[in-house]
Design an enzyme around this catalytic site. Structure first.
Site, PDB file in Angstrom:
ATOM      1  CE1 TYR A 137       4.007  26.987  12.085  1.00 21.03           C
ATOM      2  CE2 TYR A 137       2.569  25.191  12.756  1.00 21.03           C
ATOM      3  CZ  TYR A 137       2.878  26.215  11.882  1.00 21.03           C
ATOM      4  OH  TYR A 137       2.068  26.466  10.803  1.00 21.03           O
TER       5      TYR A 137
ATOM      6  CD  GLU B 220      -0.570  24.599   9.313  1.00 23.64           C
ATOM      7  OE1 GLU B 220      -0.180  25.133  10.372  1.00 23.64           O
ATOM      8  OE2 GLU B 220      -1.760  24.403   9.033  1.00 23.64           O
TER       9      GLU B 220
ATOM     10  CD  GLU C 183      -2.265  22.537  13.746  1.00 22.64           C
ATOM     11  OE1 GLU C 183      -2.761  23.292  14.597  1.00 22.64           O
ATOM     12  OE2 GLU C 183      -1.124  22.696  13.282  1.00 22.64           O
TER      13      GLU C 183
ATOM     14  NE  ARG D  30      -2.675  21.410   4.925  1.00 23.38           N
ATOM     15  CZ  ARG D  30      -2.747  21.996   6.123  1.00 23.38           C
ATOM     16  NH1 ARG D  30      -2.050  23.082   6.390  1.00 23.38           N
ATOM     17  NH2 ARG D  30      -3.500  21.483   7.068  1.00 23.38           N
TER      18      ARG D  30
ATOM     19  CG  ASN E 106       0.268  21.077  10.421  1.00 24.77           C
ATOM     20  OD1 ASN E 106       0.572  20.614   9.325  1.00 24.77           O
ATOM     21  ND2 ASN E 106      -0.871  21.713  10.643  1.00 24.77           N
TER      22      ASN E 106
ATOM     23  CG  HIS F 187      -7.289  25.325   8.864  1.00 27.25           C
ATOM     24  ND1 HIS F 187      -6.113  24.960   8.236  1.00 27.25           N
ATOM     25  CD2 HIS F 187      -6.915  26.014   9.961  1.00 27.25           C
ATOM     26  CE1 HIS F 187      -5.076  25.413   8.927  1.00 27.25           C
ATOM     27  NE2 HIS F 187      -5.538  26.053   9.976  1.00 27.25           N
TER      28      HIS F 187
END
Ligand code: FCB
Length: 487
Positions: free
Chosen positions: A311, A387, A179, A90, A309, A134
């Site tokens: 985290y 991600e 995002e 990606r 995504n 991005h």
């Protein structure tokens, strides 16, 4: 997404269980973070070039001028991907490399880089996943007002057409935005990201224009891509949890879910903004004039995949008793919160849990629960983890190795969460590790290393970390290896 109900507590699938057939094993990067070659072949500054060259904005004055020099080393990098066994890569396209002023015809030399990259990937048997945006808006478009201006959405659709025209025959998976929350709220709200503006109303306007631009681009892509191509968007959906049982904590979680998640999933996936979001932010924008007739129909053009995504979770409470911090929400230091309405919310870092070098709490179960929540809220929409990963203090040993057991542990836990979600019926098609290699980590510059491959920025030497070997082993087995994998 707000927290899952208790009836979906994790079920125990055997640890050695295989991932679903066809599960995609990927790694991700982004143009400004890896490419370098900032002024080559006609590329002009994006907002991140301007921002990083502005003193005081990025740690240590670091810029993406050279980054990981992927622009020149992409062949070696694809060879590395092949050695790891990736089945997909990606990457993102730099808008100002393709269309320097953000308007008008494409610069073929700029597009040629992506043509070469895609050819190299296909040759290596690695499926390209192209993200159109991005975070690197051409500076000229920011000078004309940026994302808070409606016109920027139309420019984005034109740019999407140029890239689709050049790569459409060879790229099977397309993503409009990475995002958009960060673009709107870190770029125009807290100002920790480019263009560094701190205007809550502009951030909300940007969010609407990103939704509109997404829909316009999906329309353009559907028009120009082969029927087999898949379209998507990648969202950093916040797994929002209330700190306690108090109704005021639940209301804080609802607010953050609204302005963190549903502000995008509403228009994009349901064709409407949530009523509570409109009410919470009515003092900042006049939604009735911002959202024009036809905008929501455009924004909700169907996508084939949703990129998620993840985290770390987001734990919030009402700001009473001095609990938590109204500003420390894990997105960088600023006197301005990215969250409109943050005076009603306090953010918390779960005590007693391990954290990464970003000070982000490690909580794989948050990913499991997020995937279950999203799939329940949007049934029939395939998901992809686009991600996930962690920064730690990595060092090359004198004999040339990088031991990163904490990253292996992080990846093991989160991949296990994905596998459990799949075993529990979530249609999750793949996983992209962030990141293939160490790179320019936005406002943190080169101080945070997220790569599975170590980059020595003085020499551009690449060294696969132990986690890269571990990930390669996972890919070979199509299942989780033990936490400390072979080297
Ligand atoms: C995500 C970004 C990515 C990288 C990781 C750590 O929010 O999409 O570029 O910075 O965080």
């Amino acid at each position: 997404m707000t927290a899952v109900r208790p009836d979906t507590a994790p079920k125990q699938a055997p640890e050695t269980a295989q991932f679903p057939p066809g599960f995609v094993w990927g790694a991700a990067t982004a143009a400004y973070q890896v490419e370098g070659a900032a002024t080559e072949d006609g590329r002009t500054p994006s907002i991140w070039d301007t921002f990083s060259h502005t003193p005081g904005k990025v740690h240590n004055g670091d810029t993406g001028d050279v980054a990981a020099d992927h622009y020149h080393r992409y062949r070696d990098d694809v060879a590395l991907m092949k050695r790891i066994g990736l089945t997909a890569y990606r990457f993102s396209v730099s808008w100002s490399r393709v269309q320097p002023t953000g308007r008008g015809p494409a610069v073929e030399r700029g597009l040629d880089f992506y043509r070469r990259l895609v050819d190299e990937l296909l040759e290596a048997g690695i499926s390209p996943v192209a993200t159109l945006y991005h975070w690197d808006l051409p500076q000229e478009l920011e000078d004309a007002g940026g994302w808070p201006q409606r016109e920027t959405a139309e420019r984005f659709a034109d740019y999407a057409a140029l890239v689709a025209g050049a790569l459409g025959d060879r790229v099977p998976t397309w993503t409009t935005f990475n995002e958009p929350w960060c673009t709107a709220f870190l770029g125009y709200g807290s100002g920790v990201h480019a263009p560094g503006r701190t205007e809550p109303a502009a951030a909300l306007r940007a969010a609407h224009h990103l939704n509109l631009a997404h829909g316009r681009a999906i329309e353009v892509l559907r028009d120009r891509l082969p029927a087999t191509a898949r379209t998507s968007v990648t969202l950093n959906l916040h797994h929002v949890r209330p700190l306690g049982d108090a109704p005021a904590d639940a209301d804080a979680a609802r607010r953050i879910d609204a302005v963190g998640n549903r502000i995008f999933t509403g228009p994009m996936l349901r064709g409407a903004y949530p009523e509570d979001l409109l009410a919470d932010t009515a003092h900042l924008v006049d939604w009735s004039t911002l959202v024009r007739d036809g905008d929501l129909a455009a924004a909700s053009r169907p996508v084939d995949l949703l990129g998620v995504n993840y985290y770390t979770p987001t734990v919030v409470s009402a700001p009473v008793d001095g609990r938590g911090d109204a500003r420390d929400d894990g997105h960088g230091n600023s006197d301005h919160s990215p969250w409109p309405g943050s005076e009603h919310v306090a953010f918390h870092l779960a005590e007693g849990r391990k954290r990464t070098a970003m000070n982000w709490v490690i909580d794989p179960d948050g990913l499991y629960r997020l995937l279950l929540d999203v799939s329940r809220e949007h049934p029939g929409l395939p998901l992809m983890v686009t991600e996930n990963g962690a920064a730690f203090e990595d060092h090359v040993t004198p004999d040339g190795r990088v031991e990163d057991p904490e990253r292996i542990d992080y990846l093991h836990g989160h991949l296990d969460a994905v596998r459990r979600a799949a075993a529990d019926g979530v249609d999750v098609r793949g996983y992209f590790l962030w990141s293939l290699m160490d790179n320019f980590e936005w406002a943190y510059g080169y101080s945070k290393r997220f790569g599975a491959v170590h980059v020595d920025y003085a020499t551009q030497r690449r060294t696969p970390k132990a986690s890269a070997h571990w990930y390669a082993d996972a890919i070979r087995r199509h299942a989780l290896p033990p936490r400390t994998g072979p080297r």
